[in-house]
Design a protein around this motif. Structure first.
Motif, PDB file in Angstrom:
ATOM      1  N   CYS A  34      45.085 108.763   9.490  1.00 37.91           N
ATOM      2  CA  CYS A  34      45.068 109.097  10.907  1.00 37.91           C
ATOM      3  C   CYS A  34      44.740 107.838  11.681  1.00 37.91           C
ATOM      4  O   CYS A  34      43.726 107.191  11.426  1.00 37.91           O
ATOM      5  N   GLY A  35      45.622 107.490  12.631  1.00 36.89           N
ATOM      6  CA  GLY A  35      45.411 106.288  13.433  1.00 36.89           C
ATOM      7  C   GLY A  35      44.268 106.435  14.420  1.00 36.89           C
ATOM      8  O   GLY A  35      43.807 105.458  14.996  1.00 36.89           O
ATOM      9  N   LYS A  36      43.802 107.659  14.608  1.00 36.50           N
ATOM     10  CA  LYS A  36      42.734 107.877  15.568  1.00 36.50           C
ATOM     11  C   LYS A  36      41.362 107.866  14.910  1.00 36.50           C
ATOM     12  O   LYS A  36      40.489 107.097  15.284  1.00 36.50           O
ATOM     13  N   CYS A  37      41.165 108.725  13.895  1.00 39.06           N
ATOM     14  CA  CYS A  37      39.835 108.819  13.289  1.00 39.06           C
ATOM     15  C   CYS A  37      39.757 108.087  11.957  1.00 39.06           C
ATOM     16  O   CYS A  37      38.676 107.947  11.412  1.00 39.06           O
ATOM     17  N   GLY A  38      40.906 107.638  11.413  1.00 41.46           N
ATOM     18  CA  GLY A  38      40.891 106.855  10.186  1.00 41.46           C
ATOM     19  C   GLY A  38      40.806 107.672   8.917  1.00 41.46           C
ATOM     20  O   GLY A  38      40.716 107.115   7.828  1.00 41.46           O
ATOM     21  N   ALA A  39      40.847 108.994   9.018  1.00 40.40           N
ATOM     22  CA  ALA A  39      40.771 109.836   7.821  1.00 40.40           C
ATOM     23  C   ALA A  39      41.990 109.607   6.937  1.00 40.40           C
ATOM     24  O   ALA A  39      43.095 109.418   7.447  1.00 40.40           O
ATOM     25  N   THR A  40      41.797 109.643   5.634  1.00 40.85           N
ATOM     26  CA  THR A  40      42.942 109.611   4.737  1.00 40.85           C
ATOM     27  C   THR A  40      43.374 111.053   4.490  1.00 40.85           C
ATOM     28  O   THR A  40      42.547 111.951   4.330  1.00 40.85           O
ATOM     29  N   LEU A  41      44.679 111.239   4.481  1.00 40.38           N
ATOM     30  CA  LEU A  41      45.223 112.593   4.490  1.00 40.38           C
ATOM     31  C   LEU A  41      46.277 112.765   3.417  1.00 40.38           C
ATOM     32  O   LEU A  41      46.895 111.802   2.972  1.00 40.38           O
ATOM     33  N   GLU A  42      46.487 114.015   3.063  1.00 43.35           N
ATOM     34  CA  GLU A  42      47.516 114.369   2.095  1.00 43.35           C
ATOM     35  C   GLU A  42      48.526 115.233   2.824  1.00 43.35           C
ATOM     36  O   GLU A  42      48.151 116.109   3.602  1.00 43.35           O
ATOM     37  N   LEU A  43      49.799 115.014   2.577  1.00 39.06           N
ATOM     38  CA  LEU A  43      50.838 115.773   3.263  1.00 39.06           C
ATOM     39  C   LEU A  43      51.196 117.028   2.474  1.00 39.06           C
ATOM     40  O   LEU A  43      51.359 116.983   1.268  1.00 39.06           O
ATOM     41  N   GLU A  44      51.319 118.120   3.204  1.00 39.90           N
ATOM     42  CA  GLU A  44      51.782 119.368   2.600  1.00 39.90           C
ATOM     43  C   GLU A  44      52.876 119.937   3.470  1.00 39.90           C
ATOM     44  O   GLU A  44      52.782 119.873   4.688  1.00 39.90           O
ATOM     45  N   ILE A  45      53.906 120.470   2.843  1.00 36.63           N
ATOM     46  CA  ILE A  45      55.005 121.037   3.624  1.00 36.63           C
ATOM     47  C   ILE A  45      54.966 122.545   3.483  1.00 36.63           C
ATOM     48  O   ILE A  45      54.975 123.068   2.381  1.00 36.63           O
ATOM     49  N   GLY A  46      54.908 123.220   4.621  1.00 31.84           N
ATOM     50  CA  GLY A  46      54.860 124.677   4.607  1.00 31.84           C
ATOM     51  C   GLY A  46      55.982 125.261   5.439  1.00 31.84           C
ATOM     52  O   GLY A  46      56.753 124.520   6.054  1.00 31.84           O
ATOM     53  N   GLU A  47      56.052 126.588   5.503  1.00 30.44           N
ATOM     54  CA  GLU A  47      57.047 127.283   6.330  1.00 30.44           C
ATOM     55  C   GLU A  47      58.466 126.801   6.037  1.00 30.44           C
ATOM     56  O   GLU A  47      59.250 126.552   6.934  1.00 30.44           O
ATOM     57  N   VAL A  48      58.781 126.643   4.757  1.00 25.71           N
ATOM     58  CA  VAL A  48      60.112 126.146   4.398  1.00 25.71           C
ATOM     59  C   VAL A  48      61.130 127.276   4.477  1.00 25.71           C
ATOM     60  O   VAL A  48      60.974 128.310   3.829  1.00 25.71           O
ATOM     61  N   HIS A  49      62.132 127.080   5.310  1.00 24.11           N
ATOM     62  CA  HIS A  49      63.202 128.072   5.462  1.00 24.11           C
ATOM     63  C   HIS A  49      64.557 127.413   5.239  1.00 24.11           C
ATOM     64  O   HIS A  49      65.064 126.753   6.135  1.00 24.11           O
ATOM     65  N   PRO A  50      65.142 127.554   4.057  1.00 25.23           N
ATOM     66  CA  PRO A  50      66.464 126.981   3.839  1.00 25.23           C
ATOM     67  C   PRO A  50      67.484 127.603   4.805  1.00 25.23           C
ATOM     68  O   PRO A  50      67.334 128.779   5.164  1.00 25.23           O
ATOM     69  N   ALA A  51      68.454 126.803   5.212  1.00 24.57           N
ATOM     70  CA  ALA A  51      69.438 127.284   6.189  1.00 24.57           C
ATOM     71  C   ALA A  51      70.340 128.334   5.550  1.00 24.57           C
ATOM     72  O   ALA A  51      70.622 128.272   4.360  1.00 24.57           O
TER      73      ALA A  51
END
Ligand SMILES: [Zn+2]
Ligand SMILES: [Zn+2]
Length: 104
Positions: A87-104
């Motif tokens: 995070c460029g604001k607070c500097g926290a290190t983060l992990e990405l998660e992808i949710g709400e996946v809806h294939p077309a």
């Protein structure tokens, strides 16, 4: 620490043509330009804080992939060299998660 713009592949087809279609005060709905799937990236706190984060140059466009810091809610979330998120604001290190996946 130099950062770069957030980038992640489509969770359905793996294409890198991912666009952000909404606004941060609404939702984080993204769409894949290749297969049309929609999904919402989220972050999870990884633990640890980094300091001296330099924002990417140029800064992300409105349609570039965006997500929200799980700690402070800022959408100044960037990638560092090893593909982890900070995070460029607070500097926290983060992990990405992808949710709400809806294939077309
Ligand atoms: Zn796709
Ligand atoms: Zn933050």
């Amino acid at each position: 620490m130099q950062t770069r713009r957030l980038a992640f592949p489509c969770p359905v087809c793996g294409s890198g043509e991912v666009f952000y279609t909404c606004t941060p005060n609404c939702c984080y709905n993204h769409v894949c330009g290749a297969c049309g799937a929609t999904f919402e990236p989220e972050t999870k706190r990884k633990g640890g804080v980094v300091t001296g984060i330099a924002p990417p140059d140029p800064l992300p466009d409105a349609t570039d992939p965006t997500t929200e810091c799980a700690v402070c809610g800022s959408n100044a979330v960037y990638m560092v060299e090893d593909d982890s998120l900070v995070c460029g604001k607070c500097g926290a290190t983060l992990e990405l998660e992808i949710g709400e996946v809806h294939p077309a």
